[in-house]
Design a protein around this motif. Structure first.
Motif, mmCIF file in Angstrom:
data_model
loop_
_atom_site.group_PDB
_atom_site.id
_atom_site.type_symbol
_atom_site.label_atom_id
_atom_site.label_comp_id
_atom_site.label_asym_id
_atom_site.label_seq_id
_atom_site.Cartn_x
_atom_site.Cartn_y
_atom_site.Cartn_z
ATOM 1 N N ALA A 52 0.793 -1.312 0.074
ATOM 2 C CA ALA A 52 0.012 0.185 -0.006
ATOM 3 C C ALA A 52 0.924 1.170 -0.020
ATOM 4 N N LEU A 53 1.849 1.460 0.710
ATOM 5 C CA LEU A 53 2.788 2.672 0.675
ATOM 6 C C LEU A 53 3.540 2.618 -0.564
ATOM 7 N N VAL A 54 3.861 1.630 -1.381
ATOM 8 C CA VAL A 54 4.427 1.805 -2.833
ATOM 9 C C VAL A 54 3.396 2.356 -3.639
ATOM 10 N N VAL A 55 2.055 1.726 -3.639
ATOM 11 C CA VAL A 55 1.070 2.007 -4.732
ATOM 12 C C VAL A 55 0.552 3.409 -4.309
ATOM 13 N N ARG A 56 0.566 3.882 -3.060
ATOM 14 C CA ARG A 56 0.229 5.182 -2.561
ATOM 15 C C ARG A 56 1.176 6.143 -3.120
ATOM 16 N N ARG A 57 2.337 6.098 -3.182
ATOM 17 C CA ARG A 57 3.611 6.887 -3.733
ATOM 18 C C ARG A 57 3.319 6.943 -5.136
ATOM 19 N N LEU A 58 3.184 5.513 -5.777
ATOM 20 C CA LEU A 58 3.377 5.823 -7.148
ATOM 21 C C LEU A 58 2.087 6.659 -7.779
ATOM 22 N N LEU A 59 0.993 6.545 -6.946
ATOM 23 C CA LEU A 59 -0.235 7.150 -7.598
ATOM 24 C C LEU A 59 -0.372 8.659 -7.262
ATOM 25 N N GLY A 60 0.559 9.006 -6.109
ATOM 26 C CA GLY A 60 0.664 10.275 -5.736
ATOM 27 C C GLY A 60 -0.411 10.624 -5.045
ATOM 28 N N LEU A 61 -0.889 9.734 -3.978
ATOM 29 C CA LEU A 61 -2.203 9.889 -3.000
ATOM 30 C C LEU A 61 -1.731 10.428 -1.754
ATOM 31 N N GLU A 62 -0.627 10.991 -1.522
ATOM 32 C CA GLU A 62 -0.125 11.369 -0.320
ATOM 33 C C GLU A 62 -0.999 12.412 0.236
ATOM 34 N N GLY A 63 -1.258 13.403 -0.487
ATOM 35 C CA GLY A 63 -2.058 14.602 -0.067
ATOM 36 C C GLY A 63 -3.475 14.435 0.118
ATOM 37 N N VAL A 64 -3.983 13.201 -0.252
ATOM 38 C CA VAL A 64 -5.353 12.780 -0.044
ATOM 39 C C VAL A 64 -5.890 11.709 0.707
ATOM 40 N N LEU A 65 -4.721 10.739 1.210
ATOM 41 C CA LEU A 65 -5.054 9.622 2.027
ATOM 42 C C LEU A 65 -3.689 9.702 2.952
ATOM 43 N N SER A 66 -4.099 10.261 4.241
ATOM 44 C CA SER A 66 -3.209 10.360 5.186
ATOM 45 C C SER A 66 -2.663 9.209 5.668
ATOM 46 N N GLY A 313 2.991 7.483 -18.081
ATOM 47 C CA GLY A 313 3.087 8.257 -16.975
ATOM 48 C C GLY A 313 4.543 8.756 -16.690
ATOM 49 N N THR A 314 4.451 9.278 -15.375
ATOM 50 C CA THR A 314 5.887 9.871 -15.016
ATOM 51 C C THR A 314 6.365 9.349 -13.454
ATOM 52 N N PRO A 315 7.633 9.579 -13.125
ATOM 53 C CA PRO A 315 8.060 9.059 -11.882
ATOM 54 C C PRO A 315 7.451 9.853 -10.923
ATOM 55 N N PRO A 316 6.905 9.456 -9.588
ATOM 56 C CA PRO A 316 6.492 10.367 -8.532
ATOM 57 C C PRO A 316 7.453 11.112 -8.112
ATOM 58 N N PRO A 317 6.996 12.347 -7.440
ATOM 59 C CA PRO A 317 8.034 13.374 -6.832
ATOM 60 C C PRO A 317 8.731 12.539 -5.725
ATOM 61 N N PRO A 318 9.706 13.245 -5.183
ATOM 62 C CA PRO A 318 10.148 12.596 -3.883
ATOM 63 C C PRO A 318 8.872 12.775 -2.864
ATOM 64 N N PRO A 319 9.220 11.801 -1.737
ATOM 65 C CA PRO A 319 8.265 11.604 -0.718
ATOM 66 C C PRO A 319 8.381 13.015 -0.016
ATOM 67 N N PRO A 320 6.981 13.234 0.838
ATOM 68 C CA PRO A 320 7.204 14.498 1.670
ATOM 69 C C PRO A 320 8.054 14.457 2.823
ATOM 70 N N PRO A 321 8.793 15.370 3.318
ATOM 71 C CA PRO A 321 9.622 15.281 4.471
ATOM 72 C C PRO A 321 9.268 14.495 5.395
ATOM 73 N N GLU A 322 8.176 14.376 5.886
ATOM 74 C CA GLU A 322 7.435 13.944 7.009
ATOM 75 C C GLU A 322 7.483 12.349 6.895
ATOM 76 N N GLU A 323 7.331 11.948 5.726
ATOM 77 C CA GLU A 323 7.253 10.543 5.343
ATOM 78 C C GLU A 323 8.876 9.894 5.020
ATOM 79 N N ALA A 324 9.817 10.798 4.924
ATOM 80 C CA ALA A 324 11.069 10.227 4.584
ATOM 81 C C ALA A 324 11.676 9.271 5.460
ATOM 82 N N ILE A 325 12.328 8.239 5.127
ATOM 83 C CA ILE A 325 12.847 7.270 5.840
ATOM 84 C C ILE A 325 14.305 7.802 6.348
#
Length: 329
Positions: A52-66, A313-325
């Motif tokens: 789910a983490l990978v799919v959420r990142r690839l689809l760019g859902l970070e801003g709509v699914l916390s 499609g295109t690559p996703p942008p980097p993860p938001p800072p609060e989700e960076a490993i």
């Protein structure tokens, strides 16, 4: 952690998913897709949640699914939010994931698993149906996906993807657990036979189905990325290390270096969860220092097979800072 094995056969049996409502574009199960309404709860240690983490990142859902990230170390009440200030998830206002399960069904007394999606306004668990969660993110959340989001479950390839996923689930994703938690020798069958079949398939094509990344690649990757760190030693899946299987090792590195994959992987959470929580398998709780992780960023050569990672499609942008490993290796 008590591991559910059959006392007669010694086989490990995963509990079925108890909450299977779907979040859909038309809300037919009573849960319509809405930006900001739901919270995805994961452990970065768990391969099922990592999908789910990978799919959420690839689809760019970070801003709509916390996102809520549970502590990799469970206690008797299972997944807990001790990584957050005060040990409470700041959005859901709960200390343990089981509280969302109980809000949804006060009589529920089954297992508490991730990934899980919780309805924020009511605090109720909506679903813990991990195979369906990612497919619905692919197909029901399209209106909220980023511009350039790839098709991870293209309609023309679904039958083939489903067939590959069924084989990989039975013989790889689930098989490593059946081997690691088993108390009888027979449970060690199937895994490496399937890995040999997959190696042959991937020697001729860059991705499992078609020429782009699909659900099939995501589901295999989340097991392969854990293989040498935990499954080879901790679960005794030791005919070969992943690094000794040239095709699969190159394939796994290719995906790891693809935006949306490696940037969701936390080897520290993975290793500490398996070695510290599975007391029946590792009673000392000692977490090994290895393996050396530097190989994950070395050249893989898979681009010579062609393929278009994101299709049109295109690559996703980097993860938001609060989700960076940030927890290291």
């Amino acid at each position: 952690m008590t591991i559910p094995t059959d006392p007669e056969t010694g086989e490990f049996h995963r509990a079925p998913n108890a909450f299977t409502a779907r979040i859909t574009a038309d809300g037919r199960d009573g849960w319509p897709v809405e930006a900001g309404r739901y919270r995805l709860v994961v452990s970065r240690a768990c391969p099922w949640a990592s999908r789910a983490l990978v799919v959420r990142r690839l689809l760019g859902l970070e801003g709509v699914l916390s996102l809520a990230v549970a502590d990799p170390i469970q206690d008797s009440r299972s997944w807990r939010f001790t990584l957050d200030p005060g040990g409470v998830d700041p959005v859901l206002g709960i200390g343990f994931l089981y509280e969302a399960y109980e809000t949804a069904d006060p009589s529920y007394d089954g297992g508490i698993s991730v990934p899980a999606i919780v309805d924020v306004p009511s605090g109720k668990l909506v679903t813990n149906d991990y195979p369906r969660i990612t497919l619905d993110l692919d197909t029901e959340w399209t209106a909220l996906q980023r511009d350039g989001a790839p098709e991870l479950y293209p309609e023309a390839l679904r039958d083939e993807i489903d067939a590959v996923n069924a084989d990989v689930h039975r013989d790889v994703n689930a098989a490593v657990y059946e081997a690691g938690f088993a108390t009888k020798q027979a449970a060690y069958d199937r895994l490496f036979t399937r890995l040999d079949v997959l190696s042959d398939r991937l020697s001729r094509q860059r991705y499992l189905v078609g020429d782009t990344i699909t659900e099939a690649d995501i589901r295999l990757f989340t097991t392969l990325v854990r293989f040498d760190a935990v499954y080879h030693g901790h679960f005794k899946c030791n005919r070969h290390k992943l690094t000794e299987l040239p095709v699969l090792w190159a394939y796994a590195r290719d995906l790891f270096q693809t935006p949306g994959f490696g940037d969701t992987v936390d080897f520290d959470h993975i290793k500490r969860h398996y070695y510290e929580v599975h007391e029946q398998v590792n009673p000392t709780g000692v977490v090994p220092k290895g393996p050396d992780l530097s190989g994950w960023t070395t050249a893989h050569g898979r681009d010579e097979l062609g393929g278009r990672p994101f299709g049109n499609g295109t690559p996703p942008p980097p993860p938001p800072p609060e989700e960076a490993i940030t927890s290291g290796s």
